[in-house]
Design a protein around this motif. Structure first.
Motif, mmCIF file in Angstrom:
data_model
loop_
_atom_site.group_PDB
_atom_site.id
_atom_site.type_symbol
_atom_site.label_atom_id
_atom_site.label_comp_id
_atom_site.label_asym_id
_atom_site.label_seq_id
_atom_site.Cartn_x
_atom_site.Cartn_y
_atom_site.Cartn_z
ATOM 1 N N ASP A 117 4.720 -3.477 8.594
ATOM 2 C CA ASP A 117 5.361 -2.920 7.404
ATOM 3 C C ASP A 117 5.371 -1.397 7.458
ATOM 4 O OD1 ASP A 117 6.175 -2.174 4.858
ATOM 5 O OD2 ASP A 117 4.541 -3.179 3.806
ATOM 6 N N ILE A 118 6.566 -0.799 7.542
ATOM 7 C CA ILE A 118 6.679 0.652 7.634
ATOM 8 C C ILE A 118 6.217 1.360 6.369
ATOM 9 C CG2 ILE A 118 8.547 0.593 9.336
ATOM 10 C CD1 ILE A 118 10.504 1.222 7.002
ATOM 11 N N SER A 119 6.072 0.618 5.267
ATOM 12 C CA SER A 119 5.747 1.255 3.988
ATOM 13 C C SER A 119 4.333 0.987 3.507
ATOM 14 C CB SER A 119 6.735 0.802 2.910
ATOM 15 O OG SER A 119 6.423 -0.506 2.448
ATOM 16 N N PRO A 137 -2.530 -10.896 10.399
ATOM 17 C CA PRO A 137 -2.763 -9.458 10.584
ATOM 18 C C PRO A 137 -1.631 -8.634 9.974
ATOM 19 C CG PRO A 137 -3.178 -10.640 12.620
ATOM 20 C CD PRO A 137 -2.515 -11.615 11.692
ATOM 21 N N TYR A 138 -1.998 -7.455 9.511
ATOM 22 C CA TYR A 138 -1.051 -6.583 8.817
ATOM 23 C C TYR A 138 -1.081 -5.191 9.429
ATOM 24 C CZ TYR A 138 1.172 -4.206 4.796
ATOM 25 O OH TYR A 138 2.010 -3.494 3.977
ATOM 26 N N ILE A 179 -6.949 -9.057 2.593
ATOM 27 C CA ILE A 179 -6.408 -8.880 3.942
ATOM 28 C C ILE A 179 -7.545 -8.477 4.866
ATOM 29 C CG2 ILE A 179 -4.780 -7.603 5.388
ATOM 30 C CD1 ILE A 179 -3.008 -7.247 2.938
ATOM 31 N N VAL A 180 -7.715 -9.213 5.943
ATOM 32 C CA VAL A 180 -8.855 -9.016 6.839
ATOM 33 C C VAL A 180 -8.485 -8.147 8.037
ATOM 34 C CG1 VAL A 180 -10.528 -10.176 8.334
ATOM 35 C CG2 VAL A 180 -9.897 -11.190 6.125
ATOM 36 N N ASP A 181 -7.436 -8.526 8.736
ATOM 37 C CA ASP A 181 -7.057 -7.840 9.975
ATOM 38 C C ASP A 181 -5.989 -6.784 9.687
ATOM 39 O OD1 ASP A 181 -8.799 -9.336 11.526
ATOM 40 O OD2 ASP A 181 -7.328 -10.916 11.870
#
Length: 274
Positions: A117-119, A137-138, A179-181
């Protein structure tokens, strides 16, 4: 330092390469190159054979002043590609380059493994919670404004400190939602002018204090070809130079158009640490 992709623990202590698959007609370097299934599959096969750990698929160009693309068109472009790629390469780990939660959700449900996600969730209030619910993952990038306006947002009191603070806030929020990763991307070329891009690269090692993997995406960008007074098509050598510097300063993932050369860069830089 690992991330869990569809049950596979990916060790990022050894840097990995993310190959780019743009399916947009207007991306700055390879826009419109991959217009049919055969071209797409050949490109993906080549990147996987050359050593890419991830394939990053984007259906909305984020280059400066990029055209707006509706959510429905983004989904129409990207979902069939995910299905096609996974049909032929079921073990491929697909990263989805989107800032829209609905696109991320449908793409993960279709078999993608990561959200890029670029934002960092700032363009869609539902993104962080959606990623938390999906347990993937994020990758969160630093950007101010939108792809259409970002180059109007290049005023910082202290570039590196401001971006570090941005990540501390976004990571805290992401972790609070479950969110973990998390992977951070300083966002070269996004809401940064030419000089700021090099200032950011020069201080990249400071981002290791966040204790999250760092993704660097400088492949064939204008910070290279404008400095060299050339074009994106002629910016591979410059890309390799900056990727080398990024690895030496702590990059864990290189996001690139040219996987073979990036893998060679990783191998050579790693040999310095033996």
């Amino acid at each position: 330092m690992t991330i869990n992709c569809k049950g596979n623990l990916i060790d990022l202590l050894s840097p990995k390469v993310m190959g780019i698959l743009n399916i947009t007609p207007d991306s700055f370097y390879d826009g419109g190159h991959f217009k049919n299934e055969t071209a797409i599959l050949n490109h993906v096969e080549s990147m996987l054979n050359q050593g890419a750990s991830f394939i990053d698929i984007g259906a909305y160009s984020s280059r400066p002043n990029a055209d707006f693309v509706s959510e429905s068109i983004e989904l129409q472009r990207i979902l069939p590609i995910i299905e096609t790629v996974l049909k032929h390469f079921p073990k491929a780990l697909i990263s989805i380059d989107t800032f829209r939660s609905a696109v991320a959700k449908q793409c993960i449900e279709a078999g993608a493994a990561l959200v890029n996600d670029i934002s960092a969730g700032k363009l869609d209030k539902n993104m962080l919670q959606t990623v938390a619910n999906l347990h993937v993952p994020y990758i969160m990038m630093h950007m101010e404004g939108t792809p259409q306006t970002m180059q109007q947002h290049t005023n910082y009191s202290n570039l590196t400190k401001d971006i570090l603070f941005y990540f501390s806030e976004r990571i805290a929020l992401a972790k609070s939602l479950g969110i973990v990763d998390i992977v951070i991307d300083p966002g070269f070329g996004f809401a940064k002018n030419l000089e700021q891009n090099y200032e950011l690269l020069n201080h990249l090692e400071l981002f290791k204090m966040i204790e999250k993997p760092i993704l660097v995406g400088v492949s064939r960008k204008s910070m290279i070809y404008k400095t060299l007074e050339t074009t994106a098509n002629e910016a591979l050598n410059g890309t390799t130079v900056l990727n080398t510097i990024a690895l030496q300063k702590g990059a864990s993932i290189l996001r690139v158009h040219d996987v073979k050369e990036a893998m060679e860069t990783v191998k050579l830089v790693e040999s310095l640490n033996i």
